[in-house]
Design an enzyme around this catalytic site. Structure first.
Site, PDB file in Angstrom:
ATOM      1  N   CYS A 236       0.857  -1.184   0.000  1.00 23.11           N
ATOM      2  CA  CYS A 236       0.000   0.000   0.000  1.00 23.11           C
ATOM      3  C   CYS A 236       0.894   1.235   0.000  1.00 23.11           C
ATOM      4  CB  CYS A 236      -0.885   0.000   1.251  1.00 23.11           C
ATOM      5  SG  CYS A 236      -1.887   1.480   1.387  1.00 23.11           S
ATOM      6  N   ASN A 245       2.265 -10.236  -3.716  1.00 23.08           N
ATOM      7  CA  ASN A 245       2.643 -11.633  -3.960  1.00 23.08           C
ATOM      8  C   ASN A 245       3.735 -11.683  -5.015  1.00 23.08           C
ATOM      9  OD1 ASN A 245      -0.232 -11.442  -3.131  1.00 23.08           O
ATOM     10  ND2 ASN A 245      -0.043 -13.655  -3.079  1.00 23.08           N
TER      11      ASN A 245
HETATM   12 ZN    ZN Z   1      -1.984 -12.601   0.408  1.00 28.40          ZN
END
Ligand code: ZN
Ligand code: COA
Length: 295
Positions: A236, A245
């Site tokens: 973020c 990921n």
């Molecule tokens: Zn995750």
């Protein structure tokens, strides 16, 4: 050639980390590009409280449009409770990922429930919506910011009631990216030994640049269903250091180079990542789309 199934979770895990609302059409355009790259296992959204994750406020509409457009795709959505599971089923979704954390403190922080409450809620879902195919997303499986790492035996004990009540698939999630390859191997070996019929998936965050090695360790331990996010979108802008990921296109590239069969169109998945990068302002950890497009 060994087949590896790629599960794209960017429209859930990647998008949820973007603080400004992404127009639904942009989300649909990304999903379309992923489908066109021949990935049809996609976690398209999550049915969660819009107060907790405002980004997912369009979940119902988005799922309805996706299912209508691609009736044969293998779509799923993350849900934390019966309310979410019911809404997901109402849209026509057949598959859900039910999230629970191995660490109780993280479970309380994420979904405001004790372990016992989460387990009871899952049983309610299984009773009321028996038609749903449920994967248990085991968050903090490799470590938690509050409780640190747990031993593989503790993880094995934790999932026993889930397996006993009929859960057939568990997704081992390295939610905060603290796993290492030895731990991944040891954990998978312990789970396989205890529950040889349980299907496992792996979901690794790239926070400490170990997304690829940990995912490969899982594959070399026998896992054939692997989650990743397009572009490695995650984190973020307001939380420095947070990370997404492992990037789908980088994973696909590595697996193709190693001779695995993913069925994915490598060129198209790289183009999809580039498109997403252009359209959505977020934190990306992928490499390939940058190299191929001089970004
Ligand atoms: Zn995750
Ligand atoms: N979908 C949409 N709305 C939901 C919902 C769901 N699955 N579950 C609850 N809500 C709504 C309730 O209707 C209620 O709305 P209201 O305030 O207008 O009456 C509100 O959310 C609070 O409901 P409550 O049952 O008291 O939930 P809570 O405040 O204890 O929050 C969760 C629990 C699980 C619903 C919430 O923490 C959540 O959605 N977390 C998601 C976390 C997440 O996505 N993490 C990242 C993925 S791992």
């Amino acid at each position: 050639m060994k087949r590896i199934e790629i599960y794209e979770v960017g429209p859930r895990d990647g998008f949820q980390s973007v603080c400004t609302y992404i127009p639904m059409q942009t989300k649909l355009d990304v999903i379309e590009r992923v489908m066109n790259a021949r990935i049809s296992h996609i976690q398209i959204t999550s049915f969660v409280s819009p107060k907790a994750i405002p980004q997912m406020m369009d979940a119902k509409e988005l799922a309805t449009v996706c299912i209508e457009k691609y009736p044969n795709a293998d779509f799923s959505a993350l849900v934390p409770n019966l309310f979410g599971a019911t809404t997901a089923a109402d849209t026509g979704l057949k598959k859900i990922s039910y999230v629970v954390s191995l660490s109780e403190s993280h479970n309380r922080a994420n979904i405001r429930r004790s372990h016992e409450e989460s387990f009871e809620e899952l049983q309610r879902i299984m009773r009321e919506l028996p038609q749903l195919d449920i994967c248990v997303d085991l968050a903090t499986a490799f470590g938690c910011p509050f409780e640190g790492k747990k031993k593989p035996e503790e993880l094995v004990d934790f999932i026993r009631p889930y397996v006993d009540c009929g859960i057939k698939t568990v997704d081992l999630c390295d939610t905060v990216g603290v796993a290492n390859p030895a731990q991944v191997r040891e954990t998978i070996a312990a789970v396989n030994a205890a529950y040889p019929d349980l299907a496992l998936q792996i979901h690794i965050h790239d926070t400490r640049n170990m997304g690829m090695v940990n995912t490969l360790a899982a594959i070399e331990s026998g896992i054939t269903a692997v989650q990743s996010t397009l572009g490695g979108l995650g984190g973020c802008p307001f939380a420095p250091g947070a990370s997404g990921n492992l990037a789908t296109e980088d994973l696909v590239h590595m697996l193709c180079e190693m001779g695995y069969d993913t069925g994915v169109d490598e060129q198209r998945i790289v183009e999809a990542a580039k498109y997403e990068h252009e359209m959505i302002d977020g934190v990306y950890s992928g490499h390939l789309y940058k190299i191929e497009n001089n970004i």
